[in-house]
Each structure stands twice: as C-alpha cells, then as structure tokens.
Write an enzyme that holds these catalytic residues in place. Structure first.
Site, PDB file in Angstrom:
ATOM      1  N   ARG A   1       0.844  -1.185   0.000  1.00 39.96           N
ATOM      2  CA  ARG A   1       0.000   0.000   0.000  1.00 39.96           C
ATOM      3  C   ARG A   1       0.882   1.238   0.000  1.00 39.96           C
ATOM      4  O   ARG A   1       1.472   1.596   1.013  1.00 39.96           O
ATOM      5  CB  ARG A   1      -0.948  -0.006   1.204  1.00 39.96           C
ATOM      6  CG  ARG A   1      -1.738   1.284   1.336  1.00 39.96           C
ATOM      7  CD  ARG A   1      -2.971   1.123   2.192  1.00 39.96           C
ATOM      8  NE  ARG A   1      -2.701   0.641   3.524  1.00 39.96           N
ATOM      9  CZ  ARG A   1      -2.212   1.388   4.523  1.00 39.96           C
ATOM     10  NH1 ARG A   1      -1.920   2.649   4.317  1.00 39.96           N
ATOM     11  NH2 ARG A   1      -2.027   0.862   5.715  1.00 39.96           N
TER      12      ARG A   1
ATOM     13  N   HIS B   1      -4.095   4.626   4.291  1.00 40.71           N
ATOM     14  CA  HIS B   1      -5.261   3.741   4.219  1.00 40.71           C
ATOM     15  C   HIS B   1      -6.528   4.529   3.948  1.00 40.71           C
ATOM     16  O   HIS B   1      -7.412   4.086   3.217  1.00 40.71           O
ATOM     17  CB  HIS B   1      -5.423   2.957   5.524  1.00 40.71           C
ATOM     18  CG  HIS B   1      -6.611   2.061   5.539  1.00 40.71           C
ATOM     19  ND1 HIS B   1      -7.834   2.444   6.049  1.00 40.71           N
ATOM     20  CD2 HIS B   1      -6.778   0.802   5.088  1.00 40.71           C
ATOM     21  CE1 HIS B   1      -8.697   1.457   5.914  1.00 40.71           C
ATOM     22  NE2 HIS B   1      -8.087   0.447   5.337  1.00 40.71           N
TER      23      HIS B   1
ATOM     24  N   TYR C   1       3.802   4.663  11.035  1.00 38.29           N
ATOM     25  CA  TYR C   1       4.200   3.268  11.240  1.00 38.29           C
ATOM     26  C   TYR C   1       5.102   2.726  10.133  1.00 38.29           C
ATOM     27  O   TYR C   1       5.361   1.536  10.072  1.00 38.29           O
ATOM     28  CB  TYR C   1       2.960   2.374  11.395  1.00 38.29           C
ATOM     29  CG  TYR C   1       1.890   2.564  10.349  1.00 38.29           C
ATOM     30  CD1 TYR C   1       1.934   1.869   9.144  1.00 38.29           C
ATOM     31  CD2 TYR C   1       0.839   3.444  10.564  1.00 38.29           C
ATOM     32  CE1 TYR C   1       0.957   2.038   8.184  1.00 38.29           C
ATOM     33  CE2 TYR C   1      -0.158   3.621   9.611  1.00 38.29           C
ATOM     34  CZ  TYR C   1      -0.094   2.912   8.422  1.00 38.29           C
ATOM     35  OH  TYR C   1      -1.078   3.092   7.475  1.00 38.29           O
TER      36      TYR C   1
END
Length: 308
Positions: free
Chosen positions: A178, A182, A191
């Site tokens: 990704r 998100h 993160y």
C-alpha cells in the site's frame, strides 16, 4: 446501522442500503451510486463497512451458483476481494471451511499489502502470510505478484476455469504494497518510513509498471499521461463542487429505497421507524443541520441558499 442506545434507535446513523445524499453531478441525480447497495445489473455486490462480512456472502453465492449450474444454469462463479487484515477476522476462516466442505464456486482473492489499516503483518500472523491457510482447508491456492496486472489477470482466469471444471474453491494471495495512506484519517508515516513509501509509489506499483509497458509498446507516453491526469482531476473536482452545492434530499428518503415497491411493500416496523424518526427530528429541529429537510416536501428557500 440502527444504533440501539438505551432502547432508542438512532435512525440518523443508518448506513447500509440507504442513500444519504443524492449527489447531483452536472444536473443529474446518480441514483446508481449507492455505496453499500447492490449493483445487480453488473452482478456486483458491494461489501459493507464491517470488516470481512462480504466473505461468507460470497461463499453462499458460490454455493448457489454451483446448484444452478448442476440444474443446467450458466457456468458462473463468485469472487470476493479482501485484504490480509480482513483475513485475520473469524469470518474469513469460517468461510474457507464452508467453501471447501460444500464445494462452493468461489475465488477468495486476498490482497496482502503488508499493513492492513495500520498493523504490520508481523503483528498479524507468524506463518508464511495467508496462502498456507488454503491447503490447511483443502483448497487449491496460488500466490501471485499483486503488482503485475498481467499475472493477476492470468491466475484469476485459471482459477475460474479450475472452479468450473472441479466445483471447488480457489484461494489467490496477491502480494502487494500500500503506497498511500489507508484513508483520509490515516497517516502512514507513523508506522513506516517515508523513503520506503516513496519507492513503492514511484517504482514497483501496478500503475508505474503498466505505464512502462504501454510506453514501450508505443501506446502511451508521459505527455499523454500528464494531460489525462490534469483533465481527470479537473473533471472530478468539478463534480465535487457541483455535488457540494446540491441540497440534501428529504430525510424520509433514507427509508424509501429499502423495498422496491415503496410504501405499499413497506413492513409495519419500517413505517413505524420512519414516523418516529420524522417526529424526533421535527421536535428537535434546532439540534440538527440548520439546512436539513424536515419533511418530504422540503425545499430550500432563497435565504437558506444564501446562508450556504
């Protein structure tokens, strides 16, 4: 959802199957754009916001399609897409087992992007990703480079053919990454490091790879791509601006698209819910959106539009 709190149903939080807004785009009302509704004319069933709930639905659909095929119906299958985050839900494991034991015509397509919403795979599982779960349930499984559109297309076609010939499910795990956040509420840099994100977004992603392929074939080039992106962005922004200026539909309409026959087919409890909802909103009008429609005949006044 109907959020029952202390015995009360908070109808304003209804999501599934409801049209919160009829988004007017260039003067048209796009009734087809139901986020959680069904597009039966395309044989697509949209997943709900609840994680992994679409997986058992696909199994039931695959079972029904097998029964229809055995009775002379078309050779059709169901395919369900979900991420490795959803694969951590109990629904996914139960669905795999049901599909295997009932010989359902279903493809389980897992997109493993490495981070789910924000949880890295090292915190999700200790095994070799999702693919090994297939053989554990007796399901034919294949892992594919999820950033290669041609490879994904090929394995999906082969999986479909296998299902039709054997009346058995298939699990496909597409390994990808990704590149972006998100969602608009997510900050992926919390993160993972920015350098890694930029690498995947710039080089090893499906869009970049298919662009290079088309460029080598002489089908596309950077000038065309830049112009396409510019025009597409303008079109989208024009649609958003047009939709933002549109008035909201009557509140009662969030009950009207549940049954095709309208009020004549409406069960008593839905009628009761609508009446209670409208009475509640009318009673506490000042608590809600000042421009909200309180009746089915509501229309914005000139003064209200000027306030907007």
């Amino acid at each position: 959802y109907q959020r029952r709190v202390h015995g009360k149903q908070w109808y304003q939080r209804r999501v599934h199957g409801k049209q919160w807004y009829q988004r007017r785009v260039h003067g048209k009302q796009w009734y087809q754009r139901r986020v959680h509704g069904k597009q039966w004319y395309q044989r697509r069933v949209h997943g709900g916001t609840t994680l992994a709930t679409q997986i058992p639905h696909a199994v039931g659909c695959g079972y029904a399609l097998k029964q229809k095929a055995q009775m002379g119906g078309p050779d059709a299958i169901s395919i369900v897409y979900f991420g490795e985050g959803a694969a951590s839900e109990g629904d996914s494991l139960t669905s795999l087992n049901f599909a295997a034991t009932l010989d359902c015509r279903t493809i389980f397509f897992v997109r493993n992007n490495g981070f789910a919403i924000s949880t890295p795979v090292k915190d999700q599982y200790r095994g070799n990703a999702i693919a090994p779960r297939g053989p554990a349930f007796g399901i034919k499984t294949i892992r594919v480079d999820g950033n290669d559109p041609f490879a994904v297309n090929e394995v999906t076609k082969e999986a479909r053919q296998y299902i039709i010939e054997n009346n058995a499910p298939v699990l496909i795990e597409a390994m990808t990454y990704r590149g972006g956040h998100h969602s608009t509420s997510d900050d992926a840099t919390r993160y993972r490091d920015v350098e890694t994100i930029e690498y995947w977004m710039k080089y090893d992603n499906p869009t970049a790879r298919i662009f290079k392929y088309m460029e080598r074939k002489g089908w596309w080039n950077k000038e065309q791509d830049d112009e396409f992106r510019k025009n597409t962005r303008k079109m989208v922004m024009d649609c958003v601006k047009s939709a933002d200026k549109a008035a909201k539909p009557p509140i009662a309409e969030m009950f009207s698209d549940v049954y095709s026959g309208g009020v004549s087919e409406e069960p008593w409890y839905l009628t009761e819910q609508r009446e209670e909802c409208l009475a509640h909103v009318a009673k506490y009008k000042d608590t809600y959106d000042a421009y909200g429609p309180w009746s089915e005949t509501w229309e914005p006044t000139t003064a209200e539009w000027q306030k907007r």
